[in-house]
Design a protein around this motif. Structure first.
Motif, PDB file in Angstrom:
ATOM      1  N   UNK A   3       0.850  -1.191   0.000  1.00  0.00           N
ATOM      2  CA  UNK A   3       0.000   0.000   0.000  1.00  0.00           C
ATOM      3  C   UNK A   3       0.884   1.238   0.000  1.00  0.00           C
ATOM      4  N   UNK A  60       0.951   5.721  -0.228  1.00  0.00           N
ATOM      5  CA  UNK A  60       0.138   6.917  -0.017  1.00  0.00           C
ATOM      6  C   UNK A  60       0.254   7.942  -1.138  1.00  0.00           C
ATOM      7  N   UNK A  61       1.133   7.699  -2.107  1.00  0.00           N
ATOM      8  CA  UNK A  61       1.311   8.732  -3.129  1.00  0.00           C
ATOM      9  C   UNK A  61       1.650   8.099  -4.468  1.00  0.00           C
ATOM     10  N   UNK A  62       1.311   8.799  -5.562  1.00  0.00           N
ATOM     11  CA  UNK A  62       1.734   8.300  -6.861  1.00  0.00           C
ATOM     12  C   UNK A  62       3.239   8.455  -7.005  1.00  0.00           C
ATOM     13  N   UNK A  63       3.857   7.613  -7.828  1.00  0.00           N
ATOM     14  CA  UNK A  63       5.290   7.736  -8.101  1.00  0.00           C
ATOM     15  C   UNK A  63       5.503   7.361  -9.566  1.00  0.00           C
ATOM     16  N   UNK A  93      -2.336   4.009  -5.687  1.00  0.00           N
ATOM     17  CA  UNK A  93      -2.055   4.594  -4.388  1.00  0.00           C
ATOM     18  C   UNK A  93      -3.354   4.791  -3.629  1.00  0.00           C
ATOM     19  N   UNK A  94      -3.214   4.984  -2.356  1.00  0.00           N
ATOM     20  CA  UNK A  94      -4.359   4.815  -1.468  1.00  0.00           C
ATOM     21  C   UNK A  94      -5.516   5.754  -1.820  1.00  0.00           C
ATOM     22  N   UNK A  95      -5.195   7.020  -2.127  1.00  0.00           N
ATOM     23  CA  UNK A  95      -6.285   7.959  -2.441  1.00  0.00           C
ATOM     24  C   UNK A  95      -7.108   7.453  -3.628  1.00  0.00           C
ATOM     25  N   UNK A  96      -6.428   6.877  -4.613  1.00  0.00           N
ATOM     26  CA  UNK A  96      -7.125   6.317  -5.782  1.00  0.00           C
ATOM     27  C   UNK A  96      -7.963   5.102  -5.403  1.00  0.00           C
ATOM     28  N   UNK A 149       2.061  -3.000   8.049  1.00  0.00           N
ATOM     29  CA  UNK A 149       3.216  -3.340   7.205  1.00  0.00           C
ATOM     30  C   UNK A 149       4.475  -2.634   7.711  1.00  0.00           C
ATOM     31  N   UNK A 161      -0.437  12.157   4.761  1.00  0.00           N
ATOM     32  CA  UNK A 161      -0.534  10.940   3.957  1.00  0.00           C
ATOM     33  C   UNK A 161       0.416  11.000   2.765  1.00  0.00           C
TER      34      UNK A 161
END
Lengths: 164, 550
Positions: A144, A146-149, A155-158, B14, B151
């Motif tokens: 999981x 938290x951000x796009x890369x 990513x979690x928001x998506x 995790x 976040x």
């Protein structure tokens, strides 16, 4: 050194030339960024046979402009705390659309492998002990984010938006 | 307050598993101390003078009763029965064993807490206004944006190995209760001419050995662009920030050497090259986060409420004093914002026992909606106390030794842990704070609002540069001395204090501070705080008072 690619140990198909080594007529070779800047006008080579080893002090805009000429870019981690190559790799992938191999070299730490992979690095020169210490497991410590890369992982928001 | 969903919970599980394995590898000898150090630091574990120190993030300062009780549990089970609130809305425990640290982390995860990125050269805990959501001067509640930043910045793959640490603060309005000017990036919620709410972005503030106030990078950033713009700024810093000298590695030095205009050009150029789409904040996402911070179900004002309250003020002088200093105006009629002082006389600023943590948990359920906020001034805010409950609330606090009525006064001192705990310190901070607080208690009402800040070394964790009176511990040939500054300020008028003169010994600190306060009281105009008087009269009267007689 051991090379990890595609999450397995593979043989290195590239020859890494010193600046004094003559350039062979064929075959996949990497040369230093310094040599490239001097000899670039005389090097005519298919992309798949040319790799560049770049120091982490070269700005991404400069590398990006030359990325089209090569099939491999080796980025450098001179010590664990120097994270400039994370940005270099990410920008090469996200802004310049570089699709060749980006290889992490230098002091590559097990606990940075997943960060590197997320920034678009897809090959890793690691020490021999990686084999006995199960470094491959480090790539899947998190599923999981938290951000796009620069990777294609969700990513979690998506994921939240998709679920709602 | 923000509650974890299944994603947050699984993510944290995790992280705990990863850290447990890192500790196992360290104890098995697979990792050297040198290799392990950056890993433990990114989980908040420092090696201090006597033991490991463990720093736990309290995102934008908010704690639930379950979290308060868990901190109490950690204090009892793994430490010596107390903890310490820091100047950045974190909690520190000072007597931790390495092999127990994964268990602490797992215990914390059970109440949605962690220690991720509380140390190391990465993006640290985002701090904010402790009066968020209840102050009537705010443009909008800053907490949802802090949570969005938390976040996004958590285990950011590109920005976890920066030149140096990176601190972000968000303020709800221009009335700054978050010390935005001393952060690497500071965000003020603002409204533009069209009435749209966004952020004014400041960059390059910081204390330490080179105190610099942040400068305006962008006057108005639409909310939608928050993360893409932060990412552009961080990328410029990661690429161009100095790495050759730890003391020159903060972004403030980069901004200083480039100049704010060049910095702005670099960030804007990077921002223009990026694909913003993945990071754009859509209304849906923002609304979902904002929903976590919906106002509680406030009760209507009872017709006897005011009478109860006025009777207590009239009959109890101690309560009346506490009301005067510790209670602030709430935007909801019938409610008040009450600050619990963690500066009782003669104790280390910010320290709190397990029993007190348990008590605060209980009180937050009785006198509020189950939430408290930790402040960067090392106190604890109860954001929603009914005015008619204030007397009972005060009595409960006072019975537990938490009724000190000194918020914003001279004995409400900020101090770092200093040489009693810290490997970096040159001098002790805590005993100086304890003695000075006791010494000033008798005259603090006469002096009025006063911010005294003490750091045990030039790293300035006690924010001494921006104290109305700042005290910096220095080492002179193995002896502890204290350099005193005057006129600093951390609010919207932010300023670095001026050095009064040569450092004094620890037994001269009280006397020197007395003399500075004498000058202020004698020369101030109506309504002026010390920095305002200092700006008007200059440093000479203060220097003269402390050193003139010699």
């Amino acid at each position: 050194m051991v090379l990890i690619k595609g999450r397995q140990v593979v043989a290195d198909s590239w020859r890494h030339l010193d600046d004094s080594d003559p350039l062979p007529a064929t075959g996949a070779v990497t040369i230093s960024w310094e040599r490239w800047t001097v000899e670039r006008g005389t090097i005519a080579r298919p992309r798949a046979q040319l790799g560049l080893r770049i120091p982490n002090t070269v700005t991404t805009a400069v590398i990006g402009a030359d990325a089209d000429h090569c099939g491999l870019i080796a980025v450098a981690f001179p010590n664990f705390g120097d994270g400039r190559a994370f940005s270099q790799a990410r920008v090469l992938r996200s802004q310049y659309g570089f699709r060749g191999e980006i290889r992490a070299t230098g002091n590559v730490l097990r606990d940075q492998l997943q960060f590197m992979e997320r920034c678009g690095i897809d090959a890793f020169e690691v020490p021999e002990r990686a084999l006995t210490e199960d470094w491959l497991a480090a790539f899947s410590e998190f599923d999981l984010f938290y951000q796009p890369a620069a990777d294609s992982r969700p990513w979690i928001a998506r994921q939240r938006a998709g679920r709602n | 307050m923000y509650r974890y969903d299944e994603f947050d919970r699984r993510f944290l599980d995790e992280r705990v598993a990863q850290y447990r394995d890192q500790v196992r590898r360290r104890l098995a000898g697979q990792l050297s101390e040198e290799e392990f150090r950056p890993l433990r630091l990114r989980n908040g574990l420092y090696l201090q003078l006597h033991a490991y120190m463990y720093r736990i993030a309290i995102p934008y300062g908010t704690l639930s009763p379950a979290q308060l009780r868990m901190l109490g549990h950690v204090a009892r089970k793994y430490d010596r029965g107390y903890g310490h609130f820091t100047t950045r809305q974190n909690m520190q425990f000072n007597w931790i064993k390495l092999d127990e640290s994964p268990d602490i982390m797992a215990d914390l995860a059970s109440v949605e807490m962690h220690s991720i990125q509380t140390s190391g050269n990465c993006i640290r805990n985002t701090t904010s206004d402790p009066f968020a959501g209840v102050a009537d001067d705010e443009i909008e509640d800053p907490r949802p944006y802090c949570e969005i930043i938390r976040q996004w910045s958590t285990l950011h793959p590109e920005f976890s190995w920066l030149p140096r640490k990176f601190k972000i603060a968000v303020s709800a309005s221009k009335k700054d209760r978050a010390a935005v000017h001393v952060h690497d990036i500071g965000l003020y919620l603002v409204r533009n001419a069209e009435g749209e709410v966004g952020f004014q972005v400041l960059i390059g503030g910081g204390l330490g050995r080179t105190p610099i106030m942040a400068k305006v990078l962008r006057e108005f950033l639409p909310k939608k662009d928050l993360l893409s713009y932060l990412e552009a700024a961080l990328r410029v810093y990661n690429e161009y920030g100095r790495r050759d000298n730890i003391y020159k590695a903060r972004i403030k030095i980069l901004v200083q050497s480039l100049g704010i205009d060049k910095m702005r050009e670099a960030v804007d150029a990077e921002w223009a090259k990026m694909d913003h789409t993945p990071l754009d904040l859509d209304n849906e996402t923002v609304r979902a986060i904002i929903a976590h911070f919906a106002p509680p179900a406030y009760a209507a004002v009872g017709k006897d409420d005011d009478a109860v309250f006025q009777a207590a003020v009239a009959s109890d002088r101690k309560f009346a004093r506490w009301m005067k200093y510790n209670v602030a105006h709430h935007k909801q009629p019938g409610y008040a914002i009450a600050t619990v002082s963690l500066k009782p006389l003669g104790t280390p600023p910010g320290d709190i026992t397990a029993e007190q943590l348990d008590l605060l948990a209980e009180l937050s359920e009785t006198y509020g909606f189950g939430e408290v906020r930790v402040t960067h001034e090392q106190n604890v805010v109860f954001p929603d106390v009914r005015r008619s409950d204030l007397p009972a609330f005060y009595n409960a606090l006072a019975a537990a030794g938490l009724g000190t009525a000194n918020i914003g006064l001279a004995s409400d001192i900020i101090a770092c842990p200093g040489l009693d705990y810290c490997t970096l310190a040159n001098a002790r901070s805590i005993p100086v704070a304890e003695k000075l607080g006791e010494h000033l208690a008798d005259r603090e009402e006469e002096v009025g609002p006063m911010k005294i800040k003490i750091s045990g070394c030039i790293n300035a964790c006690g924010h001494h540069h921006v104290g109305h009176i700042g005290i910096l511990g220095v080492d002179k040939n193995g002896e502890e001395f204290y350099q005193i500054t005057v006129g600093g300020s951390a609010d919207e008028q932010s300023a670095v204090g001026g050095i009064v003169g040569r450092a004094v010994s620890s037994d001269q600190v009280n006397d020197a501070v007395d003399k500075l306060l004498d000058v202020y009281v004698r020369m101030r105009c109506e309504g002026e705080d010390l920095p305002a008087t200092y700006r008007r009269v200059g440093p000479e009267p203060f220097k003269e008072a402390v050193y003139g007689a010699h």
